[in-house]
Scaffold this motif. Structure first.
Motif, PDB file in Angstrom:
ATOM      1  N   PRO A 103       0.834  -1.210   0.000  1.00  0.00           N
ATOM      2  CA  PRO A 103       0.000   0.000   0.000  1.00  0.00           C
ATOM      3  C   PRO A 103       0.866   1.257   0.000  1.00  0.00           C
ATOM      4  O   PRO A 103       2.006   1.237   0.485  1.00  0.00           O
ATOM      5  CB  PRO A 103      -0.813  -0.127   1.286  1.00  0.00           C
ATOM      6  CG  PRO A 103      -0.822  -1.591   1.589  1.00  0.00           C
ATOM      7  CD  PRO A 103       0.517  -2.098   1.132  1.00  0.00           C
TER       8      PRO A 103
ATOM      9  N   LYS B 282      -1.256   1.332   7.043  1.00  0.00           N
ATOM     10  CA  LYS B 282      -2.657   1.237   7.437  1.00  0.00           C
ATOM     11  C   LYS B 282      -2.785   1.303   8.951  1.00  0.00           C
ATOM     12  O   LYS B 282      -2.053   0.651   9.684  1.00  0.00           O
ATOM     13  CB  LYS B 282      -3.256  -0.071   6.902  1.00  0.00           C
ATOM     14  CG  LYS B 282      -4.725  -0.242   7.236  1.00  0.00           C
ATOM     15  CD  LYS B 282      -5.329  -1.440   6.508  1.00  0.00           C
ATOM     16  CE  LYS B 282      -4.681  -2.744   6.903  1.00  0.00           C
ATOM     17  NZ  LYS B 282      -5.389  -3.899   6.308  1.00  0.00           N
TER      18      LYS B 282
ATOM     19  N   GLU C 239      -8.698  -0.011   9.598  1.00  0.00           N
ATOM     20  CA  GLU C 239      -8.860   0.435   8.216  1.00  0.00           C
ATOM     21  C   GLU C 239      -8.861  -0.755   7.263  1.00  0.00           C
ATOM     22  O   GLU C 239      -8.283  -1.814   7.559  1.00  0.00           O
ATOM     23  CB  GLU C 239      -7.757   1.421   7.838  1.00  0.00           C
ATOM     24  CG  GLU C 239      -7.846   2.731   8.610  1.00  0.00           C
ATOM     25  CD  GLU C 239      -6.723   3.687   8.264  1.00  0.00           C
ATOM     26  OE1 GLU C 239      -6.827   4.871   8.656  1.00  0.00           O
ATOM     27  OE2 GLU C 239      -5.729   3.257   7.622  1.00  0.00           O
TER      28      GLU C 239
ATOM     29  N   ASP D   1      -8.220  -2.076   3.214  1.00  0.00           N
ATOM     30  CA  ASP D   1      -7.611  -1.807   1.910  1.00  0.00           C
ATOM     31  C   ASP D   1      -8.139  -2.780   0.867  1.00  0.00           C
ATOM     32  O   ASP D   1      -8.455  -3.936   1.180  1.00  0.00           O
ATOM     33  CB  ASP D   1      -6.093  -1.949   1.974  1.00  0.00           C
ATOM     34  CG  ASP D   1      -5.436  -0.891   2.848  1.00  0.00           C
ATOM     35  OD1 ASP D   1      -6.133   0.077   3.205  1.00  0.00           O
ATOM     36  OD2 ASP D   1      -4.241  -1.046   3.150  1.00  0.00           O
TER      37      ASP D   1
ATOM     38  N   ARG E   1      -8.761   2.850   0.308  1.00  0.00           N
ATOM     39  CA  ARG E   1      -8.671   2.622   1.755  1.00  0.00           C
ATOM     40  C   ARG E   1      -9.867   3.296   2.438  1.00  0.00           C
ATOM     41  O   ARG E   1     -10.160   4.451   2.185  1.00  0.00           O
ATOM     42  CB  ARG E   1      -7.364   3.154   2.322  1.00  0.00           C
ATOM     43  CG  ARG E   1      -7.286   3.097   3.857  1.00  0.00           C
ATOM     44  CD  ARG E   1      -5.889   3.403   4.346  1.00  0.00           C
ATOM     45  NE  ARG E   1      -4.976   2.301   4.006  1.00  0.00           N
ATOM     46  CZ  ARG E   1      -3.655   2.372   4.155  1.00  0.00           C
ATOM     47  NH1 ARG E   1      -3.093   3.484   4.612  1.00  0.00           N
ATOM     48  NH2 ARG E   1      -2.892   1.334   3.833  1.00  0.00           N
TER      49      ARG E   1
ATOM     50  N   ASP F 141     -11.948   3.859   6.310  1.00  0.00           N
ATOM     51  CA  ASP F 141     -11.774   3.791   7.756  1.00  0.00           C
ATOM     52  C   ASP F 141     -12.749   2.779   8.341  1.00  0.00           C
ATOM     53  O   ASP F 141     -13.548   2.164   7.621  1.00  0.00           O
ATOM     54  CB  ASP F 141     -11.934   5.164   8.405  1.00  0.00           C
ATOM     55  CG  ASP F 141     -13.341   5.745   8.278  1.00  0.00           C
ATOM     56  OD1 ASP F 141     -14.296   4.983   7.989  1.00  0.00           O
ATOM     57  OD2 ASP F 141     -13.490   6.960   8.479  1.00  0.00           O
TER      58      ASP F 141
END
Length: 326
Positions: free
Chosen positions: A153, A157, A161, A163, A178, A180
């Motif tokens: 990424p 992160k 969170e 991805d 991404r 939350d």
């Protein structure tokens, strides 16, 4: 890398959905064994194995049992379908392919359904987790090929969170997203698969809709239908639609990526969506259908017919309709 020509913009079209008397379920294949359409219900348990074929006038041609699992993915030209089923040799779930007028063939052991057709012979198999390896399966013999390995990424992160990567239809681009812990989008990054690097990209809006072919991304910005060719990140406005409360639902691409639709409004047994929006990407035309019977769930390979669907308590209710776009 040569980019596609710009999409025409500002055009208005007229879409017509004419209901047909054919009785179909949520599972539909066009042209199976020479029939006009073949179908099965989704509920109750086991109903998806009981299929029937219809002639052009809606008459039942025959009934048969087909013990498939996972999802059925018909090719854009309508000649093949890939689906999951139990491999009798191992007793495990695998992917099978059948020509519309031929027997089924085992491809590869898999617990995942095919997600998209890459070309006339290959289907894409998405990873089990959001950051796993994407593969292509050749339907001629079952050979596997890795088509995308997610890179690290672009930022570390935080706990909670989420991805994910989404691949473009031509496999040349991947959009990193991404969220939350509450489901709000935090960032989007475009990854050049050939160059193996992230590149700068304007905001694409929440969860853009990637075409099944080419490098096109679509999204809704208020009442504007926006589009971007990922190869050079040029953004254009195809046109505008009527204002509507709520988020768009029921997204459906035609297999060749030419037609795209989404709907507004909830459905139930008695009520269809408030509106269906249809976009002809090739011609840059937008049409809106008020109060259709259901949202567009599936296009026929020739795009002359669609499966309309309503969400109900147990399983989607479906009808067949003739589709015209002028």
């Amino acid at each position: 890398m040569e980019c596609a020509p710009a999409i025409p913009s500002g055009g208005r079209g007229t879409a017509t959905l004419t209901l047909l008397p054919h009785v179909v379920g949520p599972h539909v294949l066009f042209g199976l064994d020479g029939s006009f359409v073949a179908s099965a219900y989704a509920y109750p348990l086991g109903a998806q194995w009981q299929w029937w074929e219809l002639a052009d006038d809606g008459t039942r041609v025959r009934e048969f049992e087909w013990r498939w699992q996972l999802a059925i993915l018909q090719s854009p030209d309508g000649r093949k379908a890939v689906y999951g089923a139990i491999d009798p040799a191992t007793g495990k779930t695998g992917l099978f392919v059948r020509d519309m007028n031929g027997p089924e063939r085992f491809l590869v052991q898999s617990e995942r359904p095919a997600s998209a057709w890459l070309d006339a012979d290959r289907v894409r198999l998405d990873p089990v987790n959001d950051l796993g390896v994407f593969r292509a399966i050749d339907t001629r013999g079952g050979a596997e090929q890795i088509v995308f390995i997610p890179p690290p990424p672009p930022a570390v992160k935080a706990p909670g969170e989420l991805d994910s990567f989404e691949l473009s239809g031509d496999l040349r681009w991947a959009i990193f997203m991404r969220w939350d812990a509450g489901g709000a989008l935090l960032r989007q990054d475009l990854f050049d698969v050939a160059q193996q690097r992230y590149v700068a990209v304007p905001a694409l809006g929440l969860d853009p809709w990637l075409a099944p072919v080419g490098d096109l991304a679509l999204w809704l910005d208020g009442t504007q239908v926006r589009a971007m060719h990922l190869c050079d990140r040029r953004v254009m406005t195809i046109g505008t639609i009527s204002a509507s409360p709520g988020a768009p639902r029921g997204v459906a691409w035609s297999g060749d990526g030419r037609l795209f639709s989404f709907s507004f409004g909830m459905t139930d047994e008695q009520t269809g969506p408030e509106r269906v929006v249809v976009i002809d990407v090739e011609r840059g035309l937008i049409a809106e259908v008020e109060r259709p019977w259901g949202r567009i769930q599936q296009w026929s390979p020739d795009m002359h017919y669609v499966v309309l669907a309503r969400s109900t308590f147990h399983a989607p209710a479906s009808k067949l309709a003739k589709f015209e776009f002028k």
